[in-house]
Design a protein around this motif. Structure first.
Motif, PDB file in Angstrom:
ATOM      1  N   TRP A  37      -1.204  -4.248  -0.304  1.00  0.00           N
ATOM      2  CA  TRP A  37      -1.700  -5.399  -1.053  1.00  0.00           C
ATOM      3  C   TRP A  37      -0.970  -6.681  -0.677  1.00  0.00           C
ATOM      4  O   TRP A  37      -1.578  -7.759  -0.657  1.00  0.00           O
ATOM      5  CB  TRP A  37      -1.647  -5.127  -2.553  1.00  0.00           C
ATOM      6  N   ALA A  38       0.310  -6.618  -0.357  1.00  0.00           N
ATOM      7  CA  ALA A  38       1.038  -7.810   0.091  1.00  0.00           C
ATOM      8  C   ALA A  38       0.468  -8.311   1.414  1.00  0.00           C
ATOM      9  O   ALA A  38       0.311  -9.519   1.613  1.00  0.00           O
ATOM     10  CB  ALA A  38       2.531  -7.511   0.214  1.00  0.00           C
ATOM     11  N   ALA A  39       0.141  -7.402   2.328  1.00  0.00           N
ATOM     12  CA  ALA A  39      -0.458  -7.806   3.598  1.00  0.00           C
ATOM     13  C   ALA A  39      -1.834  -8.417   3.385  1.00  0.00           C
ATOM     14  O   ALA A  39      -2.229  -9.350   4.087  1.00  0.00           O
ATOM     15  CB  ALA A  39      -0.547  -6.605   4.544  1.00  0.00           C
ATOM     16  N   LEU A  40      -2.562  -7.923   2.389  1.00  0.00           N
ATOM     17  CA  LEU A  40      -3.909  -8.414   2.117  1.00  0.00           C
ATOM     18  C   LEU A  40      -3.905  -9.751   1.377  1.00  0.00           C
ATOM     19  O   LEU A  40      -4.664 -10.654   1.710  1.00  0.00           O
ATOM     20  CB  LEU A  40      -4.662  -7.368   1.291  1.00  0.00           C
ATOM     21  N   GLU A  58       5.679 -11.348  -1.354  1.00  0.00           N
ATOM     22  CA  GLU A  58       6.691 -10.419  -0.875  1.00  0.00           C
ATOM     23  C   GLU A  58       6.705  -9.160  -1.735  1.00  0.00           C
ATOM     24  O   GLU A  58       6.775  -9.255  -2.959  1.00  0.00           O
ATOM     25  CB  GLU A  58       8.077 -11.075  -0.919  1.00  0.00           C
ATOM     26  N   PRO A  59       6.682  -7.977  -1.114  1.00  0.00           N
ATOM     27  CA  PRO A  59       6.790  -6.746  -1.887  1.00  0.00           C
ATOM     28  C   PRO A  59       8.175  -6.628  -2.523  1.00  0.00           C
ATOM     29  O   PRO A  59       9.178  -6.935  -1.886  1.00  0.00           O
ATOM     30  CB  PRO A  59       6.601  -5.637  -0.857  1.00  0.00           C
ATOM     31  N   VAL A  60       8.203  -6.202  -3.781  1.00  0.00           N
ATOM     32  CA  VAL A  60       9.464  -5.980  -4.486  1.00  0.00           C
ATOM     33  C   VAL A  60       9.445  -4.555  -5.010  1.00  0.00           C
ATOM     34  O   VAL A  60       8.564  -4.192  -5.796  1.00  0.00           O
ATOM     35  CB  VAL A  60       9.636  -6.972  -5.660  1.00  0.00           C
ATOM     36  N   ASP A  61      10.408  -3.735  -4.563  1.00  0.00           N
ATOM     37  CA  ASP A  61      10.549  -2.379  -5.058  1.00  0.00           C
ATOM     38  C   ASP A  61      11.624  -2.379  -6.135  1.00  0.00           C
ATOM     39  O   ASP A  61      12.808  -2.441  -5.832  1.00  0.00           O
ATOM     40  CB  ASP A  61      10.931  -1.421  -3.920  1.00  0.00           C
ATOM     41  N   ARG A  62      11.199  -2.361  -7.412  1.00  0.00           N
ATOM     42  CA  ARG A  62      12.163  -2.345  -8.519  1.00  0.00           C
ATOM     43  C   ARG A  62      12.838  -0.996  -8.628  1.00  0.00           C
ATOM     44  O   ARG A  62      13.985  -0.907  -9.035  1.00  0.00           O
ATOM     45  CB  ARG A  62      11.460  -2.647  -9.838  1.00  0.00           C
ATOM     46  N   SER A  63      12.111   0.063  -8.316  1.00  0.00           N
ATOM     47  CA  SER A  63      12.642   1.423  -8.327  1.00  0.00           C
ATOM     48  C   SER A  63      11.707   2.272  -7.476  1.00  0.00           C
ATOM     49  O   SER A  63      10.715   1.767  -6.954  1.00  0.00           O
ATOM     50  CB  SER A  63      12.698   1.963  -9.759  1.00  0.00           C
ATOM     51  N   ASP A 111       9.711   4.237  -8.582  1.00  0.00           N
ATOM     52  CA  ASP A 111       8.485   4.404  -9.355  1.00  0.00           C
ATOM     53  C   ASP A 111       7.760   3.105  -9.677  1.00  0.00           C
ATOM     54  O   ASP A 111       6.750   3.118 -10.378  1.00  0.00           O
ATOM     55  CB  ASP A 111       8.805   5.117 -10.676  1.00  0.00           C
ATOM     56  N   TRP A 112       8.254   1.964  -9.212  1.00  0.00           N
ATOM     57  CA  TRP A 112       7.662   0.683  -9.603  1.00  0.00           C
ATOM     58  C   TRP A 112       7.860  -0.358  -8.503  1.00  0.00           C
ATOM     59  O   TRP A 112       8.983  -0.632  -8.104  1.00  0.00           O
ATOM     60  CB  TRP A 112       8.312   0.186 -10.890  1.00  0.00           C
ATOM     61  N   SER A 113       6.749  -0.923  -8.017  1.00  0.00           N
ATOM     62  CA  SER A 113       6.781  -1.999  -7.023  1.00  0.00           C
ATOM     63  C   SER A 113       5.802  -3.072  -7.449  1.00  0.00           C
ATOM     64  O   SER A 113       4.837  -2.793  -8.171  1.00  0.00           O
ATOM     65  CB  SER A 113       6.389  -1.471  -5.641  1.00  0.00           C
ATOM     66  N   SER A 114       6.034  -4.311  -6.989  1.00  0.00           N
ATOM     67  CA  SER A 114       5.119  -5.390  -7.356  1.00  0.00           C
ATOM     68  C   SER A 114       5.089  -6.473  -6.289  1.00  0.00           C
ATOM     69  O   SER A 114       5.956  -6.536  -5.425  1.00  0.00           O
ATOM     70  CB  SER A 114       5.513  -6.000  -8.703  1.00  0.00           C
TER      71      SER A 114
END
Length: 117
Positions: free
Chosen positions: A22-25, A29-34, A36-39
């Protein structure tokens, strides 16, 4: 006071993989909080998050994103190159043109060009 959308959260199997698609689309910037969770926080859009859940997708989405693409053909080709899958042909109706696709985990989304191109 009215509420506003803070973020849209997708249940998924692999948050890190989906956030990068989705970041490429959409940009951001992708953020990996853990594990189990990215945004991502795409420019001009609501933040989108991906949350790991144990169960797989078993039915059609109850909600999907319509993305204003300008050029539906070009946007769909780019999405497919990133790992999306087309669901049927580009359709034109009274509201414009649209292409339904799925992301790498099968979540439906559409590219739209309201009023036609």
């Amino acid at each position: 006071m009215r509420a506003r959308i803070d973020e849209i959260v997708f249940d998924c199997h692999d948050p890190a993989r989906l956030v990068r698609f989705w970041a490429a689309l959409l940009g951001g910037e992708p953020v990996d909080r853990s594990a189990d969770w990215s945004s991502i926080d795409p420019p001009g859009s609501a933040r989108i998050a991906f949350q790991r859940v144990p169960e797989g997708k078993v039915a059609k989405n109850r909600i999907h994103l319509d993305l204003d693409a300008g050029d539906v053909d070009e946007a769909a080709e780019r999405a497919v190159a990133l790992g999306a899958v087309r669901l049927g042909p580009i359709t034109t109706d009274d509201h414009g043109r649209f292409q339904v696709l799925t992301d790498p985990e099968g979540n439906e989304f559409c590219f739209v060009a309201p009023g036609g191109e």
